[in-house]
Design a protein around this motif. Structure first.
Motif, PDB file in Angstrom:
ATOM      1  N   ARG A   1      30.489  43.750  74.430  1.00 32.05           N
ATOM      2  CA  ARG A   1      29.322  44.635  74.510  1.00 32.05           C
ATOM      3  C   ARG A   1      28.402  44.209  75.647  1.00 32.05           C
ATOM      4  NH1 ARG A   1      30.300  45.478  68.813  1.00 32.05           N
ATOM      5  NH2 ARG A   1      29.674  43.367  68.214  1.00 32.05           N
TER       6      ARG A   1
ATOM      7  N   THR B   1      29.604  54.546  71.876  1.00 32.17           N
ATOM      8  CA  THR B   1      28.260  54.406  71.298  1.00 32.17           C
ATOM      9  C   THR B   1      28.312  53.623  69.985  1.00 32.17           C
ATOM     10  OG1 THR B   1      27.551  56.488  72.296  1.00 32.17           O
ATOM     11  CG2 THR B   1      26.238  55.654  70.452  1.00 32.17           C
ATOM     12  N   ASP B   2      29.282  53.946  69.147  1.00 33.79           N
ATOM     13  CA  ASP B   2      29.422  53.252  67.861  1.00 33.79           C
ATOM     14  C   ASP B   2      29.712  51.765  68.070  1.00 33.79           C
ATOM     15  OD1 ASP B   2      28.970  55.598  66.540  1.00 33.79           O
ATOM     16  OD2 ASP B   2      31.076  56.010  66.108  1.00 33.79           O
TER      17      ASP B   2
ATOM     18  N   SER C   1      33.113  59.336  73.925  1.00 37.33           N
ATOM     19  CA  SER C   1      31.822  58.707  74.176  1.00 37.33           C
ATOM     20  C   SER C   1      31.215  58.172  72.873  1.00 37.33           C
ATOM     21  CB  SER C   1      30.872  59.707  74.827  1.00 37.33           C
ATOM     22  OG  SER C   1      29.602  59.149  75.021  1.00 37.33           O
ATOM     23  N   LYS C   2      31.427  58.888  71.775  1.00 34.33           N
ATOM     24  CA  LYS C   2      30.886  58.444  70.487  1.00 34.33           C
ATOM     25  C   LYS C   2      31.510  57.112  70.064  1.00 34.33           C
ATOM     26  CE  LYS C   2      30.079  59.845  65.687  1.00 34.33           C
ATOM     27  NZ  LYS C   2      30.435  58.512  65.176  1.00 34.33           N
TER      28      LYS C   2
ATOM     29  N   LEU D   1      28.978  49.897  70.709  1.00 35.87           N
ATOM     30  CA  LEU D   1      27.811  49.214  71.289  1.00 35.87           C
ATOM     31  C   LEU D   1      26.683  49.022  70.285  1.00 35.87           C
ATOM     32  CD1 LEU D   1      27.602  50.919  74.814  1.00 35.87           C
ATOM     33  CD2 LEU D   1      28.540  48.675  74.247  1.00 35.87           C
ATOM     34  N   SER D   2      26.663  49.830  69.233  1.00 34.20           N
ATOM     35  CA  SER D   2      25.572  49.736  68.249  1.00 34.20           C
ATOM     36  C   SER D   2      25.782  48.604  67.246  1.00 34.20           C
ATOM     37  CB  SER D   2      25.439  51.057  67.503  1.00 34.20           C
ATOM     38  OG  SER D   2      26.570  51.292  66.680  1.00 34.20           O
TER      39      SER D   2
ATOM     40  N   LYS E   1      29.403  56.205  82.173  1.00 30.60           N
ATOM     41  CA  LYS E   1      30.106  55.923  80.917  1.00 30.60           C
ATOM     42  C   LYS E   1      31.444  56.646  80.864  1.00 30.60           C
ATOM     43  CE  LYS E   1      26.163  54.918  77.896  1.00 30.60           C
ATOM     44  NZ  LYS E   1      25.432  55.311  76.668  1.00 30.60           N
TER      45      LYS E   1
ATOM     46  N   ASN F   1      27.522  46.694  78.844  1.00 32.74           N
ATOM     47  CA  ASN F   1      26.127  47.030  79.149  1.00 32.74           C
ATOM     48  C   ASN F   1      25.727  46.539  80.540  1.00 32.74           C
ATOM     49  OD1 ASN F   1      25.359  48.423  76.767  1.00 32.74           O
ATOM     50  ND2 ASN F   1      25.152  46.497  75.661  1.00 32.74           N
TER      51      ASN F   1
END
Length: 221
Positions: free
Chosen positions: A99, A137-138, A133-134, A140-141, A113, A103
């Motif tokens: 991650r 996002t998931d 993309s989701k 990285l969260s 991205k 970033n």
């Protein structure tokens, strides 16, 4: 251009039609013409230089920069890792480290991205599946050394950054070496869902920075 000559300027002031006088006058007229054209020529050169600066780097320089980028990309995708053929490359980065790398790369602004997801998929999988993309996002969260290890983003990003490291000729980081020492005999970082663990009532389950899970007395942490 015309100019009047006084007799005393001429080589032969007695016979004005002397060939020497004619040659002298032609030479002097040529000098006068050259002086008159000099400011125009200099202005043309300056305008050409200003236009070149305003337009930015020359086409050849832009092409050289693009070729250098293409060469790096080509090198990255031409590198083969053990396990590439069946997508079983052993992972020696934690999810948190991956991650951090993702970033950091996105913050440079050199890649979007969408482009990064395409490159990661191409680097990691022979059939280059589409990574949403989701999914990024998931991933990285999440937080934790193994949190997100089952995600396709985890595997693809590791393979991508490992090939990028090799293409750029960079040495392994301390984290990478520590991960090899910890997981080298177990097939790399475990890619399985988080599990539940049993422990004594007075113990606590903890996970260290490399993803190792162990029990410790509650009072220690």
């Amino acid at each position: 251009m015309s100019r009047s000559f006084h007799p005393f300027e001429l080589p032969n002031p007695i016979l004005l039609t002397d060939p020497a006088n004619i040659a002298f006058m032609e030479k002097e007229l040529a000098k006068e013409k050259e002086k008159a054209l000099a400011p125009i020529t200099n202005n043309q050169k300056k305008r050409k230089s200003d236009a070149s600066e305003a337009s930015g780097p020359s086409t050849s320089k832009k092409k050289a920069k693009k070729d250098a980028t293409d060469d790096t990309t080509k090198d990255l995708f031409s590198i083969a890792l053990p396990g590439d053929e069946d997508s079983t490359v052993e992972i020696f980065d934690t999810c948190d480290e991956l991650r951090r790398k993702i970033n950091a790369l996105l913050r440079t602004g050199t890649i979007t991205k969408a482009a990064l997801l395409r490159d990661m998929s191409r680097a990691a999988y022979t059939d280059a599946p589409n990574i949403q993309s989701k999914q990024l996002t998931d991933f990285l969260s999440k937080k934790g050394a193994t949190s997100g290890s089952t995600s396709r983003v985890c595997y693809a990003s590791y393979v991508y950054f490992e090939k990028k490291r090799i293409a750029e000729g960079k040495a392994k980081s301390k984290h990478r070496k520590d991960m090899e020492d910890r997981w080298g005999g177990q097939g790399g970082l475990p890619r399985r869902r988080e599990e539940k663990y049993w422990c004594h009532a007075d113990d606590k389950i903890v996970q260290d920075a490399l993803g190792t899970v162990r029990t410790v007395p509650k009072g220690r942490f």
